[in-house]
Design a protein around this motif. Sequence first.
Motif, PDB file in Angstrom:
ATOM      1  N   SER A  78     -37.148 -21.057  48.404  1.00  0.00           N
ATOM      2  CA  SER A  78     -38.176 -20.517  47.517  1.00  0.00           C
ATOM      3  C   SER A  78     -39.308 -19.954  48.374  1.00  0.00           C
ATOM      4  O   SER A  78     -39.500 -20.377  49.523  1.00  0.00           O
ATOM      5  CB  SER A  78     -38.730 -21.587  46.568  1.00  0.00           C
ATOM      6  OG  SER A  78     -39.379 -22.602  47.286  1.00  0.00           O
ATOM      7  N   VAL A 131     -30.399 -25.077  46.073  1.00  0.00           N
ATOM      8  CA  VAL A 131     -31.397 -24.962  45.011  1.00  0.00           C
ATOM      9  C   VAL A 131     -32.158 -23.660  45.187  1.00  0.00           C
ATOM     10  O   VAL A 131     -32.770 -23.425  46.235  1.00  0.00           O
ATOM     11  CB  VAL A 131     -32.392 -26.143  45.036  1.00  0.00           C
ATOM     12  CG1 VAL A 131     -33.372 -26.043  43.868  1.00  0.00           C
ATOM     13  CG2 VAL A 131     -31.661 -27.471  45.013  1.00  0.00           C
ATOM     14  N   CYS A 132     -32.114 -22.798  44.179  1.00  0.00           N
ATOM     15  CA  CYS A 132     -32.874 -21.540  44.221  1.00  0.00           C
ATOM     16  C   CYS A 132     -33.143 -21.085  42.797  1.00  0.00           C
ATOM     17  O   CYS A 132     -32.202 -20.914  42.018  1.00  0.00           O
ATOM     18  CB  CYS A 132     -32.100 -20.471  44.995  1.00  0.00           C
ATOM     19  SG  CYS A 132     -33.031 -18.931  45.183  1.00  0.00           S
ATOM     20  N   PHE A 133     -34.418 -20.903  42.468  1.00  0.00           N
ATOM     21  CA  PHE A 133     -34.804 -20.531  41.110  1.00  0.00           C
ATOM     22  C   PHE A 133     -35.418 -19.134  41.044  1.00  0.00           C
ATOM     23  O   PHE A 133     -36.189 -18.831  40.141  1.00  0.00           O
ATOM     24  CB  PHE A 133     -35.795 -21.547  40.545  1.00  0.00           C
ATOM     25  CG  PHE A 133     -35.208 -22.919  40.342  1.00  0.00           C
ATOM     26  CD1 PHE A 133     -34.253 -23.139  39.374  1.00  0.00           C
ATOM     27  CD2 PHE A 133     -35.604 -23.972  41.135  1.00  0.00           C
ATOM     28  CE1 PHE A 133     -33.704 -24.399  39.190  1.00  0.00           C
ATOM     29  CE2 PHE A 133     -35.070 -25.241  40.960  1.00  0.00           C
ATOM     30  CZ  PHE A 133     -34.109 -25.455  39.977  1.00  0.00           C
ATOM     31  N   TRP A 141     -36.244 -27.272  53.091  1.00  0.00           N
ATOM     32  CA  TRP A 141     -36.758 -26.075  52.419  1.00  0.00           C
ATOM     33  C   TRP A 141     -36.800 -24.908  53.400  1.00  0.00           C
ATOM     34  O   TRP A 141     -37.119 -25.065  54.580  1.00  0.00           O
ATOM     35  CB  TRP A 141     -38.179 -26.335  51.899  1.00  0.00           C
ATOM     36  CG  TRP A 141     -38.899 -25.063  51.546  1.00  0.00           C
ATOM     37  CD1 TRP A 141     -38.734 -24.308  50.426  1.00  0.00           C
ATOM     38  CD2 TRP A 141     -39.885 -24.381  52.346  1.00  0.00           C
ATOM     39  NE1 TRP A 141     -39.546 -23.197  50.462  1.00  0.00           N
ATOM     40  CE2 TRP A 141     -40.267 -23.217  51.628  1.00  0.00           C
ATOM     41  CE3 TRP A 141     -40.465 -24.635  53.586  1.00  0.00           C
ATOM     42  CZ2 TRP A 141     -41.215 -22.325  52.121  1.00  0.00           C
ATOM     43  CZ3 TRP A 141     -41.411 -23.734  54.074  1.00  0.00           C
ATOM     44  CH2 TRP A 141     -41.784 -22.601  53.341  1.00  0.00           C
ATOM     45  N   LEU A 197     -30.031 -31.667  49.805  1.00  0.00           N
ATOM     46  CA  LEU A 197     -30.587 -30.498  49.118  1.00  0.00           C
ATOM     47  C   LEU A 197     -30.993 -29.436  50.132  1.00  0.00           C
ATOM     48  O   LEU A 197     -31.693 -29.737  51.102  1.00  0.00           O
ATOM     49  CB  LEU A 197     -31.818 -30.871  48.292  1.00  0.00           C
ATOM     50  CG  LEU A 197     -31.650 -31.777  47.072  1.00  0.00           C
ATOM     51  CD1 LEU A 197     -32.999 -31.983  46.407  1.00  0.00           C
ATOM     52  CD2 LEU A 197     -30.652 -31.192  46.083  1.00  0.00           C
ATOM     53  N   LEU A 241     -27.941 -25.224  42.007  1.00  0.00           N
ATOM     54  CA  LEU A 241     -28.967 -25.478  40.987  1.00  0.00           C
ATOM     55  C   LEU A 241     -29.809 -24.219  40.881  1.00  0.00           C
ATOM     56  O   LEU A 241     -30.535 -23.864  41.810  1.00  0.00           O
ATOM     57  CB  LEU A 241     -29.814 -26.684  41.401  1.00  0.00           C
ATOM     58  CG  LEU A 241     -30.952 -27.120  40.478  1.00  0.00           C
ATOM     59  CD1 LEU A 241     -30.456 -27.373  39.067  1.00  0.00           C
ATOM     60  CD2 LEU A 241     -31.627 -28.369  41.038  1.00  0.00           C
ATOM     61  N   SER A 242     -29.708 -23.520  39.721  1.00  0.00           N
ATOM     62  CA  SER A 242     -30.190 -22.139  39.627  1.00  0.00           C
ATOM     63  C   SER A 242     -30.932 -21.894  38.326  1.00  0.00           C
ATOM     64  O   SER A 242     -30.799 -22.646  37.347  1.00  0.00           O
ATOM     65  CB  SER A 242     -28.982 -21.187  39.715  1.00  0.00           C
ATOM     66  OG  SER A 242     -29.321 -19.862  39.365  1.00  0.00           O
ATOM     67  N   ILE A 272     -35.853 -33.750  40.798  1.00  0.00           N
ATOM     68  CA  ILE A 272     -34.767 -33.194  41.622  1.00  0.00           C
ATOM     69  C   ILE A 272     -34.586 -34.024  42.892  1.00  0.00           C
ATOM     70  O   ILE A 272     -33.469 -34.394  43.266  1.00  0.00           O
ATOM     71  CB  ILE A 272     -35.055 -31.720  41.965  1.00  0.00           C
ATOM     72  CG1 ILE A 272     -35.047 -30.866  40.695  1.00  0.00           C
ATOM     73  CG2 ILE A 272     -34.015 -31.190  42.956  1.00  0.00           C
ATOM     74  CD1 ILE A 272     -35.510 -29.432  40.907  1.00  0.00           C
ATOM     75  N   TRP A 281     -33.103 -26.062  49.785  1.00  0.00           N
ATOM     76  CA  TRP A 281     -33.967 -25.447  48.763  1.00  0.00           C
ATOM     77  C   TRP A 281     -34.558 -24.160  49.316  1.00  0.00           C
ATOM     78  O   TRP A 281     -35.230 -24.161  50.350  1.00  0.00           O
ATOM     79  CB  TRP A 281     -35.085 -26.417  48.406  1.00  0.00           C
ATOM     80  CG  TRP A 281     -35.780 -26.163  47.108  1.00  0.00           C
ATOM     81  CD1 TRP A 281     -36.201 -24.964  46.618  1.00  0.00           C
ATOM     82  CD2 TRP A 281     -36.144 -27.156  46.138  1.00  0.00           C
ATOM     83  NE1 TRP A 281     -36.803 -25.121  45.406  1.00  0.00           N
ATOM     84  CE2 TRP A 281     -36.783 -26.461  45.081  1.00  0.00           C
ATOM     85  CE3 TRP A 281     -36.008 -28.536  46.068  1.00  0.00           C
ATOM     86  CZ2 TRP A 281     -37.294 -27.126  43.966  1.00  0.00           C
ATOM     87  CZ3 TRP A 281     -36.505 -29.191  44.957  1.00  0.00           C
ATOM     88  CH2 TRP A 281     -37.137 -28.497  43.912  1.00  0.00           C
TER      89      TRP A 281
END
Length: 450
Positions: A309, A278-280, A326, A305, A345-346, A294, A307
């Motif tokens: 961030s 997961v990285c936005f 995380w 997951l 998940l982007s 999520i 993650w």
Amino acid sequence: MKLAIVCLIPDFGHLIPLIRIAKEAIKDGHEIRFFVPDEAEPIINKKEFCSYFFGSVTPEHGQKSLRRLFDAPPLANRLILRYLFDYDYLVPLKINVLSRLDEVRSAVKFFGPDLVIGDATLSFKEAMYTIAADCGVPVVLHHAPGTNQRPRRIRVAGKRYSIRKLVYDFCSNILISVESRSTRLFAKAEWERRKERSLIVEGYKAQFAQLKESRPGTKLLYITTGLAALETKYLGNLIEVPPDRILLGPLPPVSDSEISSELNSWLELAGGRPVIFVCFGTLASFSRKAIDAIVEAATELDVRLLWASKNNPLQDVRLSSSDIRWEPWLPQPAILSHPAVRGFLSHAGGSSIQEALWFAQPLICVPQMWDQPYNGWVTEKLGFGVTIDKTAFTKERLVYALQKVIYSDELRQNVTNLSAEVRAQNGSGRIRALIREIGGSAKKIIEPTL
């Protein structure tokens, strides 16, 4: 040969493709120097390139303006905030950059390049041309989004504009007109400030346009190293294909470091259960409700997951499981190439889309801004991902998307085939050949002097 690589804005999405080009060019022994703003120093120094930093260009309160744009509801964003963002961020950014261009031109000229490679963005194409013209060498401009379309001009079923877009544009024009009139009548100082800044930018543009017209001999090429060739092949009847762009395949991702042994042990403890990365990006923001969705979806499907961030999104989430982890930063290419990772998940940024496809990782896209909605559309059309509208992001939709990217044989076969296809495009070999051909054939017109 000497290659001057110029990126005038502090945006890693525009800088990273140029770093990839430099990594390929250095294989042929070229001497490379970057000319970038101070904000790029951390990533450039990490890559150990020679560089010239010409000062900070981010406007005052620039990060606040960016955050407001990303945090706003999509409707408000589309109708009015993008217009205000131009005055709050883009126009001051352009002024800061353009005011330093004489310094940049002198520094590049002193370096004495055989070829200038730059970023084709905002109002700086003419400026890039004049930098190369001062040195008497060709210039290659890279289109950073790496796509073949003109922004937000997708043609679906033969229709360029949907009725919804026409309504949005109509309402937006009304709101912009009302805001402009109100500012002119009730906030005269702000109105004068906007006018002054706009005139400064127009003056610079006219100056560089004149310089470009006076030096017509410099060779100019536009390239992209993204998914444009793939989009043209499979979506050519749905997008606008700019005729002046050389379409090169994606370049191999550049990884800063390897996965730590401790993290590698965590990944290998999956025991056959899929890990979703997961990285936005650095600017996207998610509500507590979306973060909870999520976590709940992952728990329901027994998915682990990982993650990444800047800030910990899980600090207020009650976790009793070691299956959700995380990290403030991770080497994305190394993570995507790990066999335990089964999906991404982007936010659908250009670099993330390319890296996911390079490593055959199916995507769940939650687009935020700019080219990201288009990138999400491409992943669905080409069949290597699922896109969820951020305004309709729920646990149920994410559970469906996770099940598809993890268990759909058709989707996983699509992403495997497309990954092999983009690798076979040999973007690496093609950019190196282009540099040798364009740079090697250039004849210096002006010798570099201070």
